[in-house]
Design a protein around this motif. Structure first.
Motif, PDB file in Angstrom:
ATOM      1  N   GLU A 201       7.617  30.989   0.213  1.00 55.55           N
ATOM      2  CA  GLU A 201       8.518  31.950  -0.412  1.00 55.55           C
ATOM      3  C   GLU A 201       7.951  32.418  -1.743  1.00 55.55           C
ATOM      4  N   GLY A 202       8.611  33.418  -2.302  1.00 56.65           N
ATOM      5  CA  GLY A 202       8.275  33.858  -3.651  1.00 56.65           C
ATOM      6  C   GLY A 202       7.124  34.830  -3.738  1.00 56.65           C
ATOM      7  N   LEU A 203       6.741  35.474  -2.630  1.00 55.22           N
ATOM      8  CA  LEU A 203       5.600  36.387  -2.650  1.00 55.22           C
ATOM      9  C   LEU A 203       6.073  37.831  -2.503  1.00 55.22           C
ATOM     10  N   ALA A 204       5.645  38.685  -3.445  1.00 52.71           N
ATOM     11  CA  ALA A 204       5.938  40.115  -3.311  1.00 52.71           C
ATOM     12  C   ALA A 204       5.276  40.682  -2.063  1.00 52.71           C
ATOM     13  N   ALA A 205       4.142  40.102  -1.669  1.00 53.22           N
ATOM     14  CA  ALA A 205       3.440  40.576  -0.472  1.00 53.22           C
ATOM     15  C   ALA A 205       4.294  40.461   0.775  1.00 53.22           C
ATOM     16  N   SER A 206       5.261  39.548   0.783  1.00 52.88           N
ATOM     17  CA  SER A 206       6.129  39.392   1.964  1.00 52.88           C
ATOM     18  C   SER A 206       7.014  40.623   2.145  1.00 52.88           C
ATOM     19  N   ASP A 207       7.532  41.174   1.035  1.00 48.52           N
ATOM     20  CA  ASP A 207       8.304  42.409   1.122  1.00 48.52           C
ATOM     21  C   ASP A 207       7.435  43.558   1.614  1.00 48.52           C
ATOM     22  N   LEU A 208       6.152  43.568   1.239  1.00 52.71           N
ATOM     23  CA  LEU A 208       5.266  44.663   1.645  1.00 52.71           C
ATOM     24  C   LEU A 208       4.947  44.578   3.139  1.00 52.71           C
ATOM     25  N   TRP A 209       4.845  43.360   3.680  1.00 55.53           N
ATOM     26  CA  TRP A 209       4.709  43.231   5.140  1.00 55.53           C
ATOM     27  C   TRP A 209       5.906  43.869   5.828  1.00 55.53           C
ATOM     28  N   SER A 210       7.097  43.540   5.360  1.00 55.32           N
ATOM     29  CA  SER A 210       8.323  44.079   5.977  1.00 55.32           C
ATOM     30  C   SER A 210       8.339  45.596   5.894  1.00 55.32           C
ATOM     31  N   LEU A 211       7.921  46.152   4.756  1.00 59.54           N
ATOM     32  CA  LEU A 211       7.830  47.601   4.619  1.00 59.54           C
ATOM     33  C   LEU A 211       6.838  48.164   5.629  1.00 59.54           C
ATOM     34  N   GLY A 212       5.683  47.524   5.767  1.00 58.74           N
ATOM     35  CA  GLY A 212       4.683  48.006   6.713  1.00 58.74           C
ATOM     36  C   GLY A 212       5.192  47.996   8.139  1.00 58.74           C
ATOM     37  N   MET A 213       5.917  46.932   8.513  1.00 59.64           N
ATOM     38  CA  MET A 213       6.459  46.862   9.871  1.00 59.64           C
ATOM     39  C   MET A 213       7.497  47.958  10.093  1.00 59.64           C
ATOM     40  N   MET A 214       8.299  48.225   9.076  1.00 60.29           N
ATOM     41  CA  MET A 214       9.312  49.279   9.189  1.00 60.29           C
ATOM     42  C   MET A 214       8.640  50.653   9.360  1.00 60.29           C
TER      43      MET A 214
END
Length: 564
Positions: A201-214
């Motif tokens: 947890e705690g990674l901004a990169a995780s939100d960017l993965w979700s954005l990429g998938m969307m």
């Protein structure tokens, strides 16, 4: 908090409910009218819509309240055109049963989930959407807020097509109390980053993965990792290759760079923005543009995806019975159902991975996981978020009120409510009780309500972690781990706070805010949002929703008065 007037259902004496916009596992969103300001708003009713769910989980109401406050505080940190706007939060009166209501801006353009039900979007619109939501995420990340559930249902569209990110109800705030227990994952399996499935947890990169998938779904019209069951979806997210985009033109290489399972290999926010702008330029000049996407009418009717491959991204089947709302397609306002998280070690083979997932399922995690898969909906509201103890960025400063024009207080003065803990002596008693339990009066922050006190206290002298404590009826209870101490925000010695100034601050708030008969009052002592200086902020509201707070230092010197 809730009453009726001439056949109208009013919330907080001010917000008239018109009709539901959508329902989720953690509440219902209503279209409402603010009868004081003559405008339409969205109200998020933060409670389980199914009484059986609430009865089976007695602690759920407390968790929901915490999530509502978390969402409001997350949004209060942000002032951004692509982030949901919070107007107000209505909290139940101390000592009464009830649930919070979050008052939000109403958006009438629908959600991205609604839009994608008609088929893929034109590539220029996808790239613009990516830039909008990326801008929102970068603003959130700069304030220490991770969204953790970026998906089409949590993106609303303005009439001009601009994307707006909403539902920060499961956001992770730096230093905020965790709302999930060990081994439990919050988020939508289809859009969750693989490292979060592994417990990182705690990674901004995780939100960017979700954005990429969307963006992949928006451009391609299919979800590359969606499977027939939530367990299969989690396994696919962790282990299966992602098909190369075929309709994304110059956006394709951006998606391929973003959707890699090593978070360190993904572009960061600044680099991703440059890549998206380059794709936008290429699309504008026609260089590398993909063939036009088929018209919505040419998109096949959505059907359940086969186990062995991805299905078309379309409107999920209708929910049945009392099954809780599932987060992938529906209200962007209801916090997501917790998902049991498989935690395979890096480098394990596929067989071991599947075995670990199934072991968790057999241990009792199947229900939560299945409920978290986006395969059901009861509506997708058009609204935005709300605000709890809001800082100055989201409230207007109250004009100075001449004493001659100040309404004379009526009824019980704000500083003299019978049995209230909001008196100097009773606050000092609570601080001393916390000291007896923890050995210190130096806290991260403290909030004093009429009937109880909440405090965040370091776990040991010099520790960078803190626990949450509650003082009620003369007793102190440790509510468990809270989070980490921000190094840039000083701890506050609550014994050194000038509590004798509190009655005067409450009286000033009552007079300058025009709150003659407060129905809710509390005081927060914590570092000020903008300069981290110790602050003391009494809040007041009345039955009409009028109110705000006084911002003062811990010696009672007033800096500003803010009206909500």
């Amino acid at each position: 908090m809730e009453n009726s007037e001439a056949g109208r259902r009013l919330i907080d004496g001010r917000f008239e409910l018109i009709g539901p916009l959508g329902a989720g596992g953690m509440g219902t969103v209503w279209r409402a009218r603010d009868i004081a300001l003559h405008r339409e708003v969205a109200l998020k009713e933060v409670r389980p819509p199914d009484p059986a769910t609430a009865a089976a989980q007695p602690d759920l109401a407390v968790q929901l309240r915490e999530r509502a406050i978390r969402e409001a505080r997350a949004l209060a940190r942000l002032a951004h055109p692509n982030v949901v706007t919070i107007h107000h939060i209505v909290e139940p009166a101390p000592g009464t049963e009830g649930h919070p209501w979050i008052v939000m801006e109403l958006l009438k353009g629908g959600s991205l989930h609604d839009r994608l039900a008609a088929g893929p979007m034109p590539l220029p619109e996808v790239v613009r959407l990516g830039l909008d939501i990326l801008s929102a995420l970068r603003a959130a990340h700069a304030e220490g807020v991770l969204h953790r559930d970026v998906k089409p249902a949590n993106v609303l569209l303005r009439p001009d097509g601009a994307g707006v990110l909403t539902d920060f109800g499961i956001a992770a705030l730096h230093g905020a109390t965790a709302l999930t227990s060990t081994g439990v994952l919050i988020g939508s399996p289809e859009y969750i980053a693989p490292e979060r499935c592994r417990g990182e947890e705690g990674l901004a990169a995780s939100d960017l993965w979700s954005l990429g998938m969307m963006l992949y779904v928006a451009a391609e019209g299919t979800h590359p990792l969606r499977r027939a069951t939530s367990l299969a979806t989690v396994v696919a997210v962790l282990d299966e290759p992602i098909p190369a985009p075929v309709r994304s033109g110059p956006l394709g290489p951006v998606l391929e760079r973003l959707l890699v399972r090593d978070p360190a290999a993904r572009p960061d926010g600044a680099e991703l923005e440059a890549l998206l702008r380059a794709a936008s330029t290429a699309l504008g000049t026609g260089a590398g543009a993909a063939a036009p996407a088929p018209a919505p009418a040419a998109v096949p009717a959505p059907a359940p995806a086969p186990v062995a491959g991805p299905g078309l991204y379309g409107p999920p089947p209708t929910t049945s019975g009392t099954r809780p709302f599932t987060p992938g397609g529906g209200s962007p306002y209801g916090p997501t159902t917790p998902v049991p998280a498989p935690a395979p070690a890096r480098g394990r083979g596929r067989a071991a991975l599947i075995g670990g997932v199934l072991a968790l399922a057999l241990a009792g995690g199947v229900v939560g996981l299945v409920q978290a898969l986006p395969d059901g909906t009861s509506g997708d509201p058009d609204a935005k978020g709300s605000k709890a103890s809001a800082p100055a960025t989201n409230v207007a400063q109250a004009p100075a009120t001449p004493k001659s024009a100040t309404p004379k207080p009526q009824g019980t003065p704000a500083s003299a409510a019978k049995g209230s803990l909001l008196t100097p002596d009773k606050v000092r008693t609570a601080v001393e009780a916390f000291k007896q339990q923890t050995g210190t009066t130096t806290f991260v922050e403290m909030t004093v309500y009429e009937g109880y006190v909440l405090a965040s206290i370091p776990t040991a002298p010099g520790a960078d972690t803190y626990d949450r404590y509650e003082y009620r009826d003369g007793q102190v209870k440790n509510d468990g781990p809270g989070g980490t101490v921000k190094p840039e925000e000083p701890l506050i010695d609550m014994a050194a706070v000038k509590w004798d100034a509190l009655p005067g601050l409450l009286e000033r708030a009552q007079q300058e805010l025009g709150v003659t008969k407060p129905t809710s009052r509390y005081v927060i002592v914590e570092p000020w949002l903008f300069d981290a200086s110790p602050s003391m902020r009494p809040y007041l509201t009345d039955e009409y929703g009028r109110g705000g707070y006084v911002y003062a230092d811990t010696q009672g010197n007033v800096k500003k008065v803010y009206r909500s």
